[in-house]
Design a protein around this motif. Sequence first.
Motif, PDB file in Angstrom:
ATOM      1  N   GLN A   5      67.142  20.442   4.120  1.00  0.00           N
ATOM      2  CA  GLN A   5      68.367  21.891   4.561  1.00  0.00           C
ATOM      3  C   GLN A   5      69.582  21.308   3.970  1.00  0.00           C
ATOM      4  N   LEU A   6      69.604  20.136   4.651  1.00  0.00           N
ATOM      5  CA  LEU A   6      71.115  19.654   4.428  1.00  0.00           C
ATOM      6  C   LEU A   6      71.810  20.321   2.743  1.00  0.00           C
ATOM      7  N   GLN A   7      73.141  20.943   3.467  1.00  0.00           N
ATOM      8  CA  GLN A   7      74.016  21.438   1.433  1.00  0.00           C
ATOM      9  C   GLN A   7      74.928  20.972   1.676  1.00  0.00           C
ATOM     10  N   PRO A   8      75.028  19.299   1.878  1.00  0.00           N
ATOM     11  CA  PRO A   8      76.874  18.703   1.442  1.00  0.00           C
ATOM     12  C   PRO A   8      76.964  19.065   0.629  1.00  0.00           C
ATOM     13  N   VAL A   9      78.452  19.169   0.529  1.00  0.00           N
ATOM     14  CA  VAL A   9      79.402  19.320  -0.485  1.00  0.00           C
ATOM     15  C   VAL A   9      80.633  18.199  -0.459  1.00  0.00           C
ATOM     16  N   VAL A  10      80.683  17.651  -1.559  1.00  0.00           N
ATOM     17  CA  VAL A  10      81.311  16.586  -1.640  1.00  0.00           C
ATOM     18  C   VAL A  10      82.606  16.622  -2.845  1.00  0.00           C
ATOM     19  N   VAL A  11      83.941  16.975  -2.250  1.00  0.00           N
ATOM     20  CA  VAL A  11      85.126  17.208  -2.594  1.00  0.00           C
ATOM     21  C   VAL A  11      85.792  16.274  -3.115  1.00  0.00           C
ATOM     22  N   GLY A  12      85.708  16.335  -4.443  1.00  0.00           N
ATOM     23  CA  GLY A  12      86.716  14.475  -4.570  1.00  0.00           C
ATOM     24  C   GLY A  12      85.390  14.142  -5.620  1.00  0.00           C
ATOM     25  N   ALA A  13      85.858  13.032  -6.597  1.00  0.00           N
ATOM     26  CA  ALA A  13      84.947  12.381  -7.137  1.00  0.00           C
ATOM     27  C   ALA A  13      85.829  11.118  -7.732  1.00  0.00           C
ATOM     28  N   GLY A  14      86.484   9.580  -6.650  1.00  0.00           N
ATOM     29  CA  GLY A  14      87.369   8.943  -6.902  1.00  0.00           C
ATOM     30  C   GLY A  14      86.137   8.306  -6.247  1.00  0.00           C
ATOM     31  N   PRO A  15      86.891   7.248  -5.570  1.00  0.00           N
ATOM     32  CA  PRO A  15      85.555   5.917  -5.376  1.00  0.00           C
ATOM     33  C   PRO A  15      85.285   6.360  -3.545  1.00  0.00           C
ATOM     34  N   ALA A  16      85.447   7.444  -3.290  1.00  0.00           N
ATOM     35  CA  ALA A  16      84.958   7.322  -2.427  1.00  0.00           C
ATOM     36  C   ALA A  16      84.264   8.884  -1.402  1.00  0.00           C
ATOM     37  N   GLY A  17      84.797   9.613  -3.197  1.00  0.00           N
ATOM     38  CA  GLY A  17      83.518  10.430  -3.178  1.00  0.00           C
ATOM     39  C   GLY A  17      82.480  10.148  -3.859  1.00  0.00           C
ATOM     40  N   VAL A  18      82.204   9.105  -5.152  1.00  0.00           N
ATOM     41  CA  VAL A  18      80.852   8.111  -5.463  1.00  0.00           C
ATOM     42  C   VAL A  18      80.481   8.049  -4.367  1.00  0.00           C
ATOM     43  N   ARG A  19      81.379   6.910  -3.942  1.00  0.00           N
ATOM     44  CA  ARG A  19      80.448   6.419  -2.986  1.00  0.00           C
ATOM     45  C   ARG A  19      79.685   7.191  -1.459  1.00  0.00           C
ATOM     46  N   GLN A 108      83.883  30.777  -8.266  1.00  0.00           N
ATOM     47  CA  GLN A 108      83.307  31.443  -7.564  1.00  0.00           C
ATOM     48  C   GLN A 108      83.802  30.544  -5.902  1.00  0.00           C
ATOM     49  N   SER A 109      83.013  31.199  -4.748  1.00  0.00           N
ATOM     50  CA  SER A 109      82.858  31.015  -3.577  1.00  0.00           C
ATOM     51  C   SER A 109      81.539  30.378  -3.686  1.00  0.00           C
ATOM     52  N   LEU A 110      82.142  29.123  -2.789  1.00  0.00           N
ATOM     53  CA  LEU A 110      80.938  28.004  -2.796  1.00  0.00           C
ATOM     54  C   LEU A 110      80.129  27.994  -1.373  1.00  0.00           C
ATOM     55  N   PRO A 111      79.047  28.321  -1.178  1.00  0.00           N
ATOM     56  CA  PRO A 111      78.906  28.525   0.839  1.00  0.00           C
ATOM     57  C   PRO A 111      78.645  26.770   1.468  1.00  0.00           C
ATOM     58  N   TYR A 112      78.896  26.485   2.403  1.00  0.00           N
ATOM     59  CA  TYR A 112      79.018  24.594   2.383  1.00  0.00           C
ATOM     60  C   TYR A 112      78.677  24.889   4.143  1.00  0.00           C
ATOM     61  N   GLN A 113      77.559  23.771   4.111  1.00  0.00           N
ATOM     62  CA  GLN A 113      77.058  23.309   6.000  1.00  0.00           C
ATOM     63  C   GLN A 113      78.305  22.088   6.340  1.00  0.00           C
ATOM     64  N   GLN A 114      77.929  21.277   5.311  1.00  0.00           N
ATOM     65  CA  GLN A 114      78.085  19.822   5.847  1.00  0.00           C
ATOM     66  C   GLN A 114      79.307  19.386   4.283  1.00  0.00           C
ATOM     67  N   LEU A 115      80.390  19.137   4.975  1.00  0.00           N
ATOM     68  CA  LEU A 115      81.425  18.647   3.950  1.00  0.00           C
ATOM     69  C   LEU A 115      82.069  16.868   3.824  1.00  0.00           C
ATOM     70  N   VAL A 116      82.185  16.521   2.925  1.00  0.00           N
ATOM     71  CA  VAL A 116      83.067  15.422   2.416  1.00  0.00           C
ATOM     72  C   VAL A 116      83.974  15.261   2.181  1.00  0.00           C
ATOM     73  N   VAL A 117      85.476  15.417   2.702  1.00  0.00           N
ATOM     74  CA  VAL A 117      86.531  15.646   1.243  1.00  0.00           C
ATOM     75  C   VAL A 117      87.062  14.918   1.349  1.00  0.00           C
ATOM     76  N   ALA A 118      87.381  13.507   0.180  1.00  0.00           N
ATOM     77  CA  ALA A 118      87.833  12.900  -0.644  1.00  0.00           C
ATOM     78  C   ALA A 118      89.209  13.683  -1.375  1.00  0.00           C
ATOM     79  N   THR A 119      90.466  14.065  -1.123  1.00  0.00           N
ATOM     80  CA  THR A 119      90.776  14.075  -2.637  1.00  0.00           C
ATOM     81  C   THR A 119      91.954  13.557  -2.658  1.00  0.00           C
ATOM     82  N   GLY A 120      91.872  12.738  -1.999  1.00  0.00           N
ATOM     83  CA  GLY A 120      92.814  11.591  -2.238  1.00  0.00           C
ATOM     84  C   GLY A 120      94.666  11.547  -2.477  1.00  0.00           C
ATOM     85  N   ALA A 121      95.395  10.932  -3.061  1.00  0.00           N
ATOM     86  CA  ALA A 121      96.601  11.022  -2.664  1.00  0.00           C
ATOM     87  C   ALA A 121      97.414  11.037  -4.175  1.00  0.00           C
ATOM     88  N   THR A 122      98.968  11.769  -4.128  1.00  0.00           N
ATOM     89  CA  THR A 122      99.718  11.560  -5.207  1.00  0.00           C
ATOM     90  C   THR A 122     101.529  11.136  -4.608  1.00  0.00           C
TER      91      THR A 122
END
Length: 463
Positions: A5-19, A108-122
């Motif tokens: 039932q978990l539907q996690p979305v990870v935003v960002g595929a840098g070191p934090a998002g990958v792990r 598109q609009s993507l529903p989420y219930q759990q979200l890991v935000v790993a958007t990094g820096a600039t």
Amino acid sequence: MTKSQLQPVVVGAGPAGVRAAQTLVAHGVRPVVLDEAPRAGGQIYRRPPAHFQRTAQTLYGFEAARAQAVHSAFDSLQSQIDYRPDSLVWNAQGGLLDVLHGPTQTTQSLPYQQLVVATGATDRVLPIPGWTLPGVYALGGAQVALKYQGCAIGQRVVFMGTGPLLYLVAYQYAKAGVEVAAVLDTACFSDQLAALPAMLTQPAVLAKGLYFVAWLRAHGVALHSGVRPLRVLGDGRVRAVVWHDGRQEHSLDCDAIGFGYALRSETQLVDLLGCRFAFAPQQRAHLPERDAAGRSSVAGVYLAGDGAGIMGAEAAEWAGERAALALLADHGVAVDTARAGLLEHKLQRLQTFRTGLERAFPFPVGWAAQAPDELVVCRCEHITAGELRRTVQATGADEMNRLKALSRVGMGRCQGRSCGVAAAEILAHATGKPVEQVGRLRGQAPIKPIPIHLVHASVEVQA
């Protein structure tokens, strides 16, 4: 809640998002992973296009093994995750993420219930006269050109600003055979000496930094500390940079400049999610609040990596794993609590070193007082420092979003990414208030430019 039932979305595929994704998969959960880049790795471990000829050792230097480990970890997950590269999350509301898919230019609009935000820096930018000339790049942009495109920003390059990235990028360029005319650091040697005890808590990292400096010196690169950049000269393109060393002005011929003052967290998405922010004196910025495990103030939203506070790539890996463990535990999945505690301990220990770095490469707090009225602060809207000061004087504006409404600063394509830090410093100086009291630019959708017809389509669907 069961794992299925978990539907996690990870935003960002840098070191934090990958792990984070790796940890979720290890516990039997299949996450969606969204990333703006075409290949995972983030900025620090940015992967070049397929069939690129340069080796990992050439691209990443001392970090080659760690970069390859992150890349390999992600590659092994591909069949166990829903991976969506070239995907920009440009809005978030009501449990939905609006996502632009670059190759097709559809949203598109993507529903989420759990979200890991790993958007990094600039890059954190403080402009000087002439910074809008062709040939002037942020340090991160200069690094992207070298890593991803295999080209240099010029033939005779000056790097200036402050922070560890300054010396790393200069080293990478010189190592690649580019003539580095000079490194101009606004920090003083006394700053770095005073910070040494704190930085000795991570001797291996300190040793790498010292090696970069020693290598540059040994290869004839001029290193100047305690400088104040004054202006960039050029007609149609950069031809020289002028700086002051505390005694006199100097001019140095060059055809390109890379500059920046360390990094700033990418927090726009977190803002749209409704997360609470607080001022972080060490980083001189308003950052989203989170607990030691990465939980934000919004239930179901977890924060990891440099997007929640600048800590570096190794810490981002630890934080990504810890945030995923927190997500799992919060939804009834058994996790290794000893491992979770160890990760928190590692992150806490690293804080001492980060404090040392901020002391070694301090933010130039006197910049706003010395910025001339004609200096362009917001290049998107061509707003000068003088215009900002006159707006403050005429209207009494003393908060960033009020200044934005009255002057248009931060309303352009960059949404304040390039000008927000500088505008806040100008406002604080003009009002006599501490920078923490003038606030921050609130995130607005779309957080990055998208085709206008897609905005209208999204509004109609949500209505």
